[in-house]
Structure formats: structure tokens, C-alpha cells
Design an enzyme around this catalytic site. Structure first.
Site, PDB file in Angstrom:
ATOM      1  N   HIS A 192      -2.051   7.009  -6.261  1.00  0.00           N
ATOM      2  CA  HIS A 192      -1.234   7.880  -5.278  1.00  0.00           C
ATOM      3  C   HIS A 192      -0.989   9.518  -5.657  1.00  0.00           C
ATOM      4  CE1 HIS A 192       2.304   7.773  -2.348  1.00  0.00           C
ATOM      5  NE2 HIS A 192       2.855   8.694  -3.115  1.00  0.00           N
ATOM      6  N   GLU A 207     -18.325 -19.357 -17.230  1.00  0.00           N
ATOM      7  CA  GLU A 207     -18.432 -19.278 -15.643  1.00  0.00           C
ATOM      8  C   GLU A 207     -19.211 -17.987 -14.982  1.00  0.00           C
ATOM      9  OE1 GLU A 207     -17.281 -22.160 -14.867  1.00  0.00           O
ATOM     10  OE2 GLU A 207     -15.589 -21.252 -13.484  1.00  0.00           O
ATOM     11  N   SER A 216      -6.708   8.634  -2.476  1.00  0.00           N
ATOM     12  CA  SER A 216      -7.984   7.750  -2.187  1.00  0.00           C
ATOM     13  C   SER A 216      -9.217   8.640  -1.876  1.00  0.00           C
ATOM     14  CB  SER A 216      -7.766   7.134  -0.724  1.00  0.00           C
ATOM     15  OG  SER A 216      -6.690   5.962  -1.178  1.00  0.00           O
ATOM     16  N   LYS A 268      -5.664  -3.158   8.835  1.00  0.00           N
ATOM     17  CA  LYS A 268      -7.087  -3.415   8.677  1.00  0.00           C
ATOM     18  C   LYS A 268      -6.915  -4.362   7.260  1.00  0.00           C
ATOM     19  CE  LYS A 268     -11.118  -0.536   7.591  1.00  0.00           C
ATOM     20  NZ  LYS A 268     -11.669   0.040   8.717  1.00  0.00           N
ATOM     21  N   ASP A 269      -6.166  -4.100   6.375  1.00  0.00           N
ATOM     22  CA  ASP A 269      -6.006  -5.006   5.133  1.00  0.00           C
ATOM     23  C   ASP A 269      -5.802  -6.264   5.474  1.00  0.00           C
ATOM     24  OD1 ASP A 269      -4.789  -2.605   2.608  1.00  0.00           O
ATOM     25  OD2 ASP A 269      -6.865  -2.952   3.531  1.00  0.00           O
TER      26      ASP A 269
END
Lengths: 413, 188
Positions: free
Chosen positions: A222, A294, A226, A250-251
């Protein structure tokens, strides 16, 4: 906030609703939400590669929720652990579903994390002013790996036990204090009940620590804003859009795609990402023919085994991740985004292929040509960071950057 | 379509009407989406809540079969049912007579003895031995009423396990049971 440019909010809900104002005067939650979701500037050109952060967040929530309910039925004692997991699978209502969501979910979490980190690597999201954002992210990655490792021990299958034995034994490589540290970790002279019990406690605790670090990660994001596919920072209002409704929707599309892949494994091939040997109860007297961690640990496992020296292997394995911390100082290119760096693009592509190859080598036996291939791959992994990235800016011809995000958007639409 | 519905409106008004239609369509779409998400969320939560219900192995112990063929007259067998102690008592004729002749007005929790046993099987009294006061296990065969005596606070039950004296408010509970055959009863 970058440049203090913001999206316009014509009227706050606190001016329309008396209740909203009452709450906000006492706890500024409404103002904070409006600021984050409606005012905070987001580049309008973010691609779906930017959705993996929130996807990883959802994966964390899913793991905590399913983990909580599993913990209501699981018993962290060597005499009962394996059976309690089978009890969950067979007797607890929907226990099979909750267990499989948790097991498959761990893999899906790492898929999201790898995609999210790859985005960062390709678009230069680790460069100034995002160094601390990047470091906090690597800390999340390390914590998640530790949590996943301990979680895998809990079912107390053959792989649980022997994976725990191999990895905890790594610390014996440390000179002088190694052996005592390992006995301290084990709470005994081998992996046994004390180890299982404390792994359960730490596995339960760590996700909540991760939530805290994720919040720090978001605060840092923040603060610096971005990144975006062009690597050109926000300059004017024409470059930005609010999070809601554009990135909320969109997410959500991202979540649907994520849960489709998740569902594919969960409902049709839930055991395909795991190892069948883990359905054999742990036997300290018998080591499985091939001990494999894994899949998400395989590249690092390959690096560990590539080095012929015990301590060397440990250092190189942890070094592979420690190296990520140094990235902001190793890659000195002025151009952030790989989209404008033609040579970097090709090298990055090789890096990804090499990383996948390392993963494949990690589950191959440590003999014959696999050994030399692992060494070569490890060398390439390290030289990407230590040699290629520092040298690239010196002779790389970068493509001309767009004037602004808006200019790039107009050129493409 | 709006032209057919309102042919005489001015262009600005037509545009406004279309805008209102679009907004109500948007409201419908958004509302449907949120409703679907809500239903989805509820469906997703259900398995988690259900996982806290008794698991299948616990539910399997919900019924207990008791062999009553070797219980002598005047004796009782104690079994565990759903974590609680249950008494299966073969009453003597005297005990049955005592229980049947009690007036309803004497009882704090009026219940006929015949209502507490199966028809034709008044010999058999099946009760949960948990005092209805605060949950202690009363002692069988003790007390003035020759039924049960609770040592915790002095509640006294008769030969039909009904409360007669002391602080307990209700008679000892009769669990659901049935006679599978002459030798076997199934509780629960």
C-alpha cells in the site's frame, strides 16, 4: 502512496449514512475500506499475473479453516496419529473432504506462491522502492515452507517419518553444535513422539504468524504501490483505476480458475500430488527405497543432494533462497519489466525451465548422470543471480519504454 | 423496444428511461450474483459444521443390545449407553405392587408405573441411573422407598424409579428401548 495521486470518491458513505459516520468516528474502519478499495491508485493495466497474490491469500484462508476442523479430530501422538487420520477419512462426517482439501490445498498454495514469485522476478517487482515488500514476501515463503514441512509429518506415514528424519538431520552438518541442536529439535535421540507433538503445535501456530506477516506485506504494498506490466510507475490520474469494482471482479475470475484447478485434483486425483508410501504407517526400522519430499520442495532437494559435502549441500540449499534477498542489489537494470528486456526474457525463460528441471531431478535417484545434471542445474541457478543479472545491464539493449501506463494502454487498445 | 413502449417521449427522456432500465438490469445481475455467492458460501460451510456432529464410530454406539436371559428376579444389570449408566432391573412382584399402588397426587412428577414399562413386561424396569437433580449416580436398593437413594443431596426414588423425596425434580429417565425377543432388549 506514490505521488499522492488517487481515484476520486465523490461522496463518502459516512456522509450518507448516520450509522456509518457513528462507527467511523469511533473506529476508522469505513474510511480505511473506502481508501483501500475506492481511492487507492492501481495501475489500470494489471494482468492476471497480478491476481496470484490474492489467490495465495485465499489459499491461506482455506488451509487455516480446514486445518482447524482437522485439528478437532487429529491426535498428535505416535501411537494414534496415523489411525486418527484414517478415523477422519472414514468416520468423521465429511472428514474425507476436509482432509483432502487440506492436503491438495497445500499444493495449490505453492502453485499460487510460485506463480506470484515468478511475476515478481519477471517484472522486476523486487526493485526500488519495493525491496522491503520483496523481503517480507520471501519471509512468507520461508514460513509457508516450514509450515508445510511440519504438516506433512503429522499423518505419521513412512514419508512423514523419514522426511522428518532426513531434514532434521541436516542441522547435524553444523560444526560443533550440530548434534546437540538436532537432539534439541527432536526432543530425543531420534524423530519420535516429542518431535511429533511439538511439530503439531508449531504447525498450528505458524499460519497465524503468516497472517501477520501477510498484513505487513500488504501495508508495504500500500505504501509503495503496485508494479505493473510496463514497469513504468504511475504518473497521472489517467494511469489509474480503483480496486473496486475492477480488481475485485478480476480477482474473482482468478479465484474461479484457481478453484477449478483445485477441484480437478481434489475430486478426481486427490492422492496424485502425494506419495503412496505415506499410507504406510511410520516404521523407524525400515527406510523407503526413495525418500522424496513433496513436489514443491523438489528443486531445493535437488540442490541439497547435488553438493558432495554435507554442510555444503545444506548451505547451498538455504543459500538458494537467501539469494532471493540479494536480488534488489544484484539486478541493477534501470528497466524493471522483462517485457522491455529481450535478452533478460530469454534468460528468465531458461531459468524457469532449469528450475522445473531441478524439480524433476529432485525426485530422481541420486546416481549416474542425474548427479552431474543436478550440479550443472544448480550452477545455472546460482549464476542467474550472481553472474547473469549483474552483468546484463552492461550490454543489454532494452526496448524503449512507453511514456506512461496510459500511453501504453492506448497503444494496445 | 423502448420506442414501442413509449413512442411519444423526447430523446432525452428516452435516454433516461434506457438508463433506468440498465440500472435495474445491473441491480438484478449484481443481486443474483451476490445471492448465488451467498448460497455457495452456505453450501461450503455445511460440511465443516457437519464434521462436528457425532462421527460414524460414535453413532454406531448409539444402540446397545443387552442379554437379559441371565438376570435373576430382584436383580439388575448395569450397562453403558451413550456414555451413561443404565439399569436393567428384573423387579419382584412386591416391587411391582408397591409401584402400582402409589397415588398420582403423592408424586412430584406424576407418572403411572404402567407408563414406565412395556405392556405385559412390568417385570422389567430400564432406567438411566443419573439423578435428575444435579447428575450424580444414585445407589440402587437404598432409601425409604426401596428404589434408589442419591448420596449427593438425598433424593429418593421408588421401585418405579420415580422421585418421592429430596430435591430432584423429575423421575429417573427411561431411555428408548424395545424387546428384540424374550432374551434380548435393544436400548436406543
Amino acid at each position: 502512496m506514490s505521488n499522492h495521486i488517487q481515484n476520486d470518491l465523490p461522496q463518502s458513505i459516512t456522509e450518507k449514512s448516520k450509522l456509518a459516520k457513528w462507527v467511523n468516528d469511533r473506529l476508522p474502519i469505513i474510511a480505511t475500506l473506502e481508501d483501500t478499495l475506492l481511492k487507492h491508485p492501481y495501475p489500470k493495466n494489471l494482468s492476471y499475473w497480478w491476481s496470484f497474490g490474492s489467490i495465495a491469500g485465499i489459499a491461506l484462508v482455506v488451509q487455516i479453516l480446514t486445518g482447524l476442523f482437522l485439528a478437532m479430530h487429529y491426535v498428535p501422538n505416535t501411537a494414534m496419529a496415523f489411525n486418527s487420520v484414517e478415523h477422519i477419512m472414514r468416520d468423521v462426517r465429511y472428514g474425507w473432504l476436509i482432509r483432502y482439501i487440506h492436503a491438495v490445498g497445500a499444493s495449490m498454495f505453492f502453485v499460487a506462491l510460485f506463480a506470484h514469485i515468478s511475476r515478481g522476478l519477471y517484472y522486476g517487482s523486487y526493485k526500488s522502492p519495493r525491496e522491503i515488500l520483496w523481503w517480507v514476501g520471501i519471509i512468507i515463503f520461508l514460513l509457508t515452507m516450514a509450515t508445510a514441512f511440519m504438516g506433512y509429518v503429522l499423518p505419521w506415514g513412512q514419508m512423514s517419518f523419514w522426511g522428518a528424519t532426513v531434514i532434521t538431520n541436516l542441522f547435524s552438518a553444523l560444526p560443533i553444535v550440530g548434534k546437540s541442536i538436532v537432539a534439541w529439535l527432536w526432543g530425543g535421540y531420534s524423530v519420535d513422539n516429542p518431535t511429533l507433538n511439538r511439530f503439531f503445535v508449531i504447525h498450528f501456530l505458524m499460519p497465524f504468524l503468516i497472517v501477520g506477516v501477510v498484513l505487513i506485506h500488504l501495508v508495504s504494498l500500500h505504501t509503495v504501490g503496485s508494479n505493473n506490466p510496463t514497469g513504468v510507475e504511475i504518473k497521472t490520474k489517467k494511469d489509474i483505476i480503483p480496486f473496486h469494482p475492477y480488481f475485485t471482479i478480476k480477482d474473482m475470475v482468478g479465484f474461479v480458475a484457481f478453484f477449478l484447478v483445485f477441484g480437478y485434483f481434489l475430486f478426481f486425483y486427490p492422492n496424485s500430488l502425494g506419495h503412496p508410501d505415506n499410507y504406510i504407517p511410520a516404521n523407524p526400522m525400515v527406510t523407503p527405497a526413495h525418500i522424496v519430499p513433496e513436489w514443491y520442495f523438489l528443486p531445493f532437494y535437488a540442490i541439497l543432494r547435488a553438493v558432495p559435502d554435507k554442510l555444503g549441500g545444506v548451505l547451498m540449499m538455504f543459500g538458494a533462497i537467501a539469494l532471493l534477498f540479494a536480488l534488489p542489489f544484484l539486478d541493477k537494470s534501470e528497466v524493471k519489466s522483462g517485457a522491455y528486456r529481450p535478452i533478460f526474457k530469454k534468460v528468465f525463460c531458461l531459468f524457469v525451465i532449469n528450475f522445473a528441471f531441478l524439480g524433476w531431478l529432485g525426485k530422481s535417484p541420486a546416481e549416474g548422470w542425474y548427479v552431474w545434471a543436478s550440479r550443472f542445474s544448480t550452477l545455472f541457478y546460482y549464476s542467474y543471480f550472481l553472474v547473469i543479472l549483474p552483468l546484463l545491464p552492461k550490454f543489454e539493449k532494452t526496448l524503449p519504454l512507453p511514456e506512461s501506463i496510459d500511453a501504453d494502454y492506448k497503444a494496445k487498445h | 423496444m423502448s420506442e414501442q413502449e413509449s413512442p411519444n417521449l423526447l430523446p432525452e427522456e428516452k435516454a433516461k428511461e434506457e438508463k433506468v432500465k440498465d440500472e435495474s438490469r445491473r441491480k438484478l445481475l449484481v443481486g443474483t450474483a451476490y445471492t448465488a455467492a451467498g448460497i455457495g458460501a452456505a453450501c461450503a460451510i455445511l460440511p465443516f459444521i457437519d464434521s462436528m456432529n457425532p462421527s460414524k464410530d460414535v453413532a454406531a454406539l448409539a444402540s446397545v443390545e443387552v442379554d437379559i436371559s441371565n438376570i435373576k428376579l430382584g436383580e439388575e444389570k448395569k450397562v453403558m449407553w451413550r456414555g451413561k449408566p443404565v439399569s436393567v432391573r428384573r423387579r419382584t412382584p412386591e416391587e411391582i405392587a408397591e409401584a402400582e399402588k402409589v397415588e398420582m397426587s403423592e408424586l412430584r412428577d406424576p407418572q403411572k408405573d404402567s407408563d414406565r414399562v412395556k405392556p405385559g413386561k412390568a417385570e422389567w424396569l430400564v432406567t438411566i441411573e443419573i439423578c435428575t437433580h444435579l447428575g450424580c449416580i444414585p445407589i440402587a436398593g437404598e432409601g425409604e422407598y426401596k428404589g434408589w437413594f442419591c448420596p449427593c443431596h438425598g433424593s429418593q426414588y421408588d421401585t418405579s424409579a420415580r422421585i418421592r423425596k429430596g430435591p430432584a425434580p423429575k423421575n429417573l429417565e427411561i431411555p428408548p428401548y424395545e424387546f428384540v425377543n424374550e432374551k434380548l432388549i435393544k436400548i436406543g
